[in-house]
Motif scaffolding. Structure first.
Motif, PDB file in Angstrom:
ATOM      1  N   ALA A  40       0.851  -1.186   0.000  1.00 40.60           N
ATOM      2  CA  ALA A  40       0.000   0.000   0.000  1.00 40.60           C
ATOM      3  C   ALA A  40       0.890   1.241   0.000  1.00 40.60           C
ATOM      4  O   ALA A  40       2.054   1.175   0.409  1.00 40.60           O
ATOM      5  CB  ALA A  40      -0.907  -0.010   1.227  1.00 40.60           C
ATOM      6  N   LYS A  43       3.682   2.200   2.687  1.00 37.27           N
ATOM      7  CA  LYS A  43       3.896   1.049   3.559  1.00 37.27           C
ATOM      8  C   LYS A  43       4.857   0.063   2.917  1.00 37.27           C
ATOM      9  O   LYS A  43       5.077   0.077   1.716  1.00 37.27           O
ATOM     10  CB  LYS A  43       2.565   0.363   3.868  1.00 37.27           C
ATOM     11  N   SER A  62      -4.587 -10.895   8.603  1.00 36.73           N
ATOM     12  CA  SER A  62      -5.557  -9.899   8.156  1.00 36.73           C
ATOM     13  C   SER A  62      -6.457 -10.393   7.028  1.00 36.73           C
ATOM     14  O   SER A  62      -7.497  -9.788   6.765  1.00 36.73           O
ATOM     15  CB  SER A  62      -4.826  -8.632   7.702  1.00 36.73           C
ATOM     16  N   LYS A  86     -12.062  -5.105   1.853  1.00 32.64           N
ATOM     17  CA  LYS A  86     -12.142  -3.922   2.695  1.00 32.64           C
ATOM     18  C   LYS A  86     -11.279  -2.815   2.102  1.00 32.64           C
ATOM     19  O   LYS A  86     -10.310  -3.102   1.395  1.00 32.64           O
ATOM     20  CB  LYS A  86     -11.649  -4.250   4.102  1.00 32.64           C
ATOM     21  N   PRO A  87     -11.572  -1.564   2.409  1.00 31.53           N
ATOM     22  CA  PRO A  87     -10.726  -0.471   1.904  1.00 31.53           C
ATOM     23  C   PRO A  87      -9.249  -0.657   2.265  1.00 31.53           C
ATOM     24  O   PRO A  87      -8.376  -0.291   1.473  1.00 31.53           O
ATOM     25  CB  PRO A  87     -11.316   0.770   2.578  1.00 31.53           C
ATOM     26  N   GLU A  88      -8.981  -1.252   3.409  1.00 33.14           N
ATOM     27  CA  GLU A  88      -7.582  -1.464   3.809  1.00 33.14           C
ATOM     28  C   GLU A  88      -6.885  -2.544   2.992  1.00 33.14           C
ATOM     29  O   GLU A  88      -5.672  -2.746   3.133  1.00 33.14           O
ATOM     30  CB  GLU A  88      -7.476  -1.788   5.302  1.00 33.14           C
ATOM     31  N   ASP A  89      -7.609  -3.237   2.135  1.00 36.76           N
ATOM     32  CA  ASP A  89      -6.983  -4.192   1.215  1.00 36.76           C
ATOM     33  C   ASP A  89      -6.435  -3.496  -0.032  1.00 36.76           C
ATOM     34  O   ASP A  89      -5.770  -4.136  -0.864  1.00 36.76           O
ATOM     35  CB  ASP A  89      -7.985  -5.261   0.782  1.00 36.76           C
ATOM     36  N   THR A  90      -6.709  -2.217  -0.168  1.00 34.61           N
ATOM     37  CA  THR A  90      -6.216  -1.461  -1.319  1.00 34.61           C
ATOM     38  C   THR A  90      -4.701  -1.455  -1.345  1.00 34.61           C
ATOM     39  O   THR A  90      -4.058  -1.088  -0.362  1.00 34.61           O
ATOM     40  CB  THR A  90      -6.740  -0.020  -1.277  1.00 34.61           C
ATOM     41  N   THR A 113      -8.098  -1.754  -5.832  1.00 40.61           N
ATOM     42  CA  THR A 113      -8.628  -0.602  -5.120  1.00 40.61           C
ATOM     43  C   THR A 113     -10.018  -0.939  -4.612  1.00 40.61           C
ATOM     44  O   THR A 113     -10.881  -1.361  -5.390  1.00 40.61           O
ATOM     45  CB  THR A 113      -8.686   0.635  -6.031  1.00 40.61           C
ATOM     46  N   SER A 116     -14.990   2.575  -0.265  1.00 39.01           N
ATOM     47  CA  SER A 116     -15.870   2.415   0.903  1.00 39.01           C
ATOM     48  C   SER A 116     -17.287   2.863   0.592  1.00 39.01           C
ATOM     49  O   SER A 116     -17.561   3.435  -0.451  1.00 39.01           O
ATOM     50  CB  SER A 116     -15.316   3.208   2.084  1.00 39.01           C
TER      51      SER A 116
END
Length: 116
Positions: A40, A43, A62, A86-90, A113, A116
């Motif tokens: 990401a 990160k 996760s 989930k958005p955090e999987d983007t 992408t 949400s």
């Protein structure tokens, strides 16, 4: 040499699904473990899931229960079925293969992408 080509990324709404594919070509006879990693923005690249030649699997905490990694030996292809996104999987998702447990190859990456 081994070449890895990913496909299947895209834009999806939260709760949706995507299936990534990674096709290996070249000197594939020496490939043992294949896997998916993601990175990401801002990160470090992190492990998502791996699968061995005898189909032992390993998942990041996760994604457990949501993602499934599988492998088609005849096609030299590994898949990542992603459900409940989930958005955090983007992230950019990268395919990785190891040859004889030593040499590591990476694909070019495919963008996933999740809105949400």
């Amino acid at each position: 040499q081994v070449q890895l080509v990913e496909s299947g990324g895209g834009l999806v709404q939260a709760g949706g699904s995507l299936r990534l594919s990674c096709a290996a070509s070249g000197n594939v006879i020496g490939i043992n473990t294949m896997g998916w990693y993601r990175q990401a923005p801002g990160k470090q690249r992190e492990l998502v899931a791996t699968i061995s030649k005898v189909e032992n699997t390993n998942y990041a905490d996760s994604v457990k229960g949501r993602f499934t990694i599988s492998r088609d030996g005849a096609k030299n292809t590994v898949y990542l079925q992603m459900n409940g996104l989930k958005p955090e999987d983007t992230a950019v998702y990268y395919c990785r293969a190891t040859e004889f447990g030593v040499r590591v190859y990476w694909g070019q990456g495919t963008q996933v992408t999740v809105s949400s």
